[in-house]
Design a protein around this motif. Structure first.
Motif, PDB file in Angstrom:
ATOM      1  N   VAL A 237      57.037  30.601  70.331  1.00 21.75           N
ATOM      2  CA  VAL A 237      56.237  29.921  69.550  1.00 21.75           C
ATOM      3  C   VAL A 237      55.363  28.914  70.274  1.00 21.75           C
ATOM      4  N   HIS A 238      53.978  28.719  69.833  1.00 14.60           N
ATOM      5  CA  HIS A 238      53.246  27.786  70.423  1.00 14.60           C
ATOM      6  C   HIS A 238      53.776  26.332  69.927  1.00 14.60           C
ATOM      7  N   ASP A 239      53.984  25.385  70.602  1.00 17.85           N
ATOM      8  CA  ASP A 239      54.260  24.083  70.178  1.00 17.85           C
ATOM      9  C   ASP A 239      53.350  23.503  69.293  1.00 17.85           C
ATOM     10  N   PHE A 240      52.150  23.907  69.197  1.00 20.32           N
ATOM     11  CA  PHE A 240      51.209  23.288  68.554  1.00 20.32           C
ATOM     12  C   PHE A 240      51.157  23.993  67.041  1.00 20.32           C
ATOM     13  N   ALA A 292      46.817  18.340  72.192  1.00 19.83           N
ATOM     14  CA  ALA A 292      47.527  17.330  72.421  1.00 19.83           C
ATOM     15  C   ALA A 292      48.280  16.576  71.340  1.00 19.83           C
ATOM     16  N   ARG A 293      47.398  16.330  70.206  1.00 17.77           N
ATOM     17  CA  ARG A 293      48.043  15.875  69.068  1.00 17.77           C
ATOM     18  C   ARG A 293      49.113  16.539  68.548  1.00 17.77           C
ATOM     19  N   LEU A 294      48.922  17.954  68.234  1.00 18.98           N
ATOM     20  CA  LEU A 294      49.814  18.869  67.619  1.00 18.98           C
ATOM     21  C   LEU A 294      51.326  18.762  68.533  1.00 18.98           C
ATOM     22  N   GLU A 295      51.010  18.830  69.664  1.00 25.93           N
ATOM     23  CA  GLU A 295      52.160  19.072  70.754  1.00 25.93           C
ATOM     24  C   GLU A 295      53.078  17.744  70.555  1.00 25.93           C
ATOM     25  N   ALA A 296      52.370  16.543  70.421  1.00 23.01           N
ATOM     26  CA  ALA A 296      52.890  15.232  70.611  1.00 23.01           C
ATOM     27  C   ALA A 296      53.744  15.106  69.298  1.00 23.01           C
ATOM     28  N   THR A 300      57.944  14.566  68.665  1.00 20.18           N
ATOM     29  CA  THR A 300      58.162  13.353  68.188  1.00 20.18           C
ATOM     30  C   THR A 300      59.255  13.905  67.098  1.00 20.18           C
ATOM     31  N   ALA A 301      59.173  15.081  66.520  1.00 26.53           N
ATOM     32  CA  ALA A 301      59.996  15.610  65.566  1.00 26.53           C
ATOM     33  C   ALA A 301      61.201  16.137  66.300  1.00 26.53           C
TER      34      ALA A 301
END
Length: 308
Positions: A237-240, A292-296, A300-301
């Motif tokens: 799955v895409h990390d984003f 970058a935002r979604l991967e971060a 974090t999760a």
């Protein structure tokens, strides 16, 4: 407009109709964009051919295919269309972006990245109309399916300009309440992934990385694959995309992490368009920021689950 295949075209609207049918390769495909019915388009094409004294299309039940003279007219008409667009931009006021722009993209990017990016760009440019063409295949820019495209590998042929947007990461994921496998050789849950014979880009072929021979749960759509994983199975799955499915978690990160890239592809002739160049810069910057935002958020999760 002079046409070297014989005859003179004086009505630009005839060229607009001709180009739409040539690109769609059918009357029914061209009709929605022109807001005409197929029968009317057929009559318009027939009248144009009669005035020019030459056949522009070979008609068949499969659609409309260009003749050699039709191909020559298409080349002239496309150049004229680009020149008119450039002239309109040069004469317009200095203000925000406007008009219609269509972006083609694989459905992972189209579903999880582009909606937020396009909404932000459009909010800053209220006169701009943005369309996202989500396809489980390569977008055909030569037929003007879109003004530009996001791809997962750079094209190797065609009169195109290509720029790398950003890298993105992919991980093995499954439901958080499922037992974690002991390793890649211990994947007891059914594998979720692409339909093997419908993989349209080599960068999407993950079976080798998994050492798998088959995919019990498969789809040509990343979004469908994600929905499958929410019910059963394990897959890449895409990390984003993972922030959109909080019941999933990454597993075996020490054994498998993939990196791919998004590329922005445009018509070479569009480099002269200040409008499209401005939009392309905003799109690339937006995609980079959103990935970058979604991967971060995904990272974090994952850390919160480990620490919890």
């Amino acid at each position: 407009m002079q046409y070297d295949g014989g005859g003179i075209i004086e009505n630009w609207d005839d060229i607009r109709v001709f180009l739409a049918v040539a690109r769609a390769e059918s009357l029914s495909g061209a009709a929605p964009g022109l807001r005409m019915d197929p029968a009317t388009l057929g009559r318009r094409i027939a009248r144009l051919e009669e005035r020019l004294g030459t056949a522009l299309f070979v008609k068949s039940p499969q659609g409309y295919a260009l003749t050699a003279r039709g191909e020559r007219l298409q080349a002239h008409a496309a150049r004229a269309e680009a020149a008119l667009a450039l002239a309109g931009e040069a004469g317009g006021p200095d203000r925000g972006l406007s008009g219609q722009i269509r972006i083609g993209a694989p459905d992972g990017c189209a579903n999880f990245i582009l909606p937020q990016v396009c909404a932000s760009i459009q909010a800053a440019n209220p006169d701009l109309e943005l369309q996202i063409l989500a396809l489980p295949r390569v977008v055909n820019l030569s037929k003007r399916e879109a003004d530009m495209a996001v791809t997962v590998s750079p094209p190797e042929a065609g009169r195109l300009t290509v720029q790398k947007i950003t890298d993105y990461r992919l991980s093995l994921a499954q439901r958080a309440d499922a037992p974690v496998p002991g390793g890649l050789s211990d994947l007891k849950r059914p594998l979720v992934g692409y339909i093997p014979d419908m993989i349209f880009d080599r960068e999407l072929d993950y079976l080798g990385a998994l050492g798998a021979k088959g995919v019990p749960l498969a789809s040509n759509s990343v979004s469908v694959q994600l929905q499958m994983l929410r019910h059963a199975g394990i897959g890449i799955v895409h990390d984003f995309a993972l922030p959109f499915a909080p019941e999933l978690r990454r597993v075996l990160e020490h054994e498998l992490r993939l990196t791919r890239a998004f590329w922005l592809v445009r018509h070479a002739a569009d480099r002269r368009s200040a409008r499209l160049t401005r939009f392309a810069a905003a799109l690339a910057a937006g995609v980079r920021a959103e990935v970058a935002r979604l991967e971060a958020e995904c990272l974090t999760a994952a850390r919160a689950r480990r620490d919890g």
